[in-house]
Design a protein around this motif. Sequence first.
Motif, PDB file in Angstrom:
ATOM      1  N   GLY A 135     -12.508  -3.565  78.269  1.00  0.00           N
ATOM      2  CA  GLY A 135     -12.193  -4.972  78.421  1.00  0.00           C
ATOM      3  C   GLY A 135     -12.331  -5.797  77.168  1.00  0.00           C
ATOM      4  O   GLY A 135     -11.924  -6.955  77.126  1.00  0.00           O
TER       5      GLY A 135
ATOM      6  N   SER B  45     -15.493 -10.159  80.555  1.00  0.00           N
ATOM      7  CA  SER B  45     -14.742  -8.904  80.551  1.00  0.00           C
ATOM      8  C   SER B  45     -15.556  -7.873  81.333  1.00  0.00           C
ATOM      9  O   SER B  45     -16.790  -7.857  81.252  1.00  0.00           O
TER      10      SER B  45
ATOM     11  N   CYS C  94     -11.017  -4.890  82.112  1.00  0.00           N
ATOM     12  CA  CYS C  94     -10.165  -6.060  82.290  1.00  0.00           C
ATOM     13  C   CYS C  94     -10.800  -7.257  81.608  1.00  0.00           C
ATOM     14  O   CYS C  94     -11.991  -7.535  81.806  1.00  0.00           O
ATOM     15  N   SER C  95     -10.014  -7.975  80.807  1.00  0.00           N
ATOM     16  CA  SER C  95     -10.425  -9.253  80.237  1.00  0.00           C
ATOM     17  C   SER C  95      -9.900 -10.349  81.157  1.00  0.00           C
ATOM     18  O   SER C  95      -8.692 -10.567  81.254  1.00  0.00           O
TER      19      SER C  95
ATOM     20  N   GLY D  66      -3.941  -8.091  80.746  1.00  0.00           N
ATOM     21  CA  GLY D  66      -5.382  -8.190  80.563  1.00  0.00           C
ATOM     22  C   GLY D  66      -6.145  -6.935  80.890  1.00  0.00           C
ATOM     23  O   GLY D  66      -7.347  -6.870  80.659  1.00  0.00           O
TER      24      GLY D  66
END
Length: 327
Positions: A44, A256, A273-274, A291
Amino acid sequence: MKRYLLTTALTLFLIGVNSVRAQSLESSFEFLRLPASAHNSSLGGHVVSAFDPSPVLFISNPAVLSANNSRLLGLNAMSWFSGTTVAGAQFSNIFDERSHYAFNARYVSYGKMKETTADGTVTGTFTSKDIAIGATWSYMLTDNLSGGVTGNIITSRYGSMTSVAIGVDLGLLWFNDNGLSLGLAATNLGGQIKAFENTFQKMPFDVCAGVTWQLPHAPLRFTLSCDNLTRWNASDFYFAEDESKGFGEILKRHISLGADVNLTDRFYIAAGCSLRTRAEMAGKGNKGFTGMTIGTGLRMGRIMFDLSYGKYQVSESSLICNFAFNI
């Protein structure tokens, strides 16, 4: 000596936070925000708590360098926009039983561009590039706490114009025998000593914190990372016109999430995942995989290889590759 190092680090940290409290989104040397580590990216991004022997993770948190127990040479490359080259190199080594040192270089070339006058007349072409060269020192302050500092010389050259800056990164990493580690890093303290047309801008200062937890009886490791911890105003982030700007939406833009699955001691897969990238860069009603990142890593004797794939916006994706060799 340990007390002096900690006091110095905390003083520099507080000075940096105070100097950027009113900082806007505009800053120079934005290339320093580009990820260098495939493993970091696959979790992330903005990871400062993963205690790993990769020779490139210390760019995000210099204290992580203490995880390296051998002499390593690393190379990294990243696919970005067409015509852009992103690459880097690292060298890390043990100084003594409590100290480690490393050097790194980052390079971004934007290729050739047309040079024009104010009325649009083409007069030729020019190249533009960014370079950062740094040296890192980490020290085991206690058996469970590591501190680190990186000094960077940063330069940008766009055509005939040059900008130069000095940057400092500070980091702390605490860990225990139960698979828990906590990290804190302040990156890009410092400023320009030469600016384009004498227009000085702030560095892309950032404060990141994170926690990584290895499950005791499963090959799973989870990471939570938070960045931009000095920015809590809605104006610090991008919002669509009809989007809520409440605290929950602002908090989401700091987070994140990532997870590792260690299939063997030599092979892992990861995903992350951000939430900020997903909120700001996805098209309305069409988020898809924006993302989100995935990655894998392989350890074969003296060789380490990491690869990640990320969707940083709806129309653009990127590959990051790290290669390291134990010398």
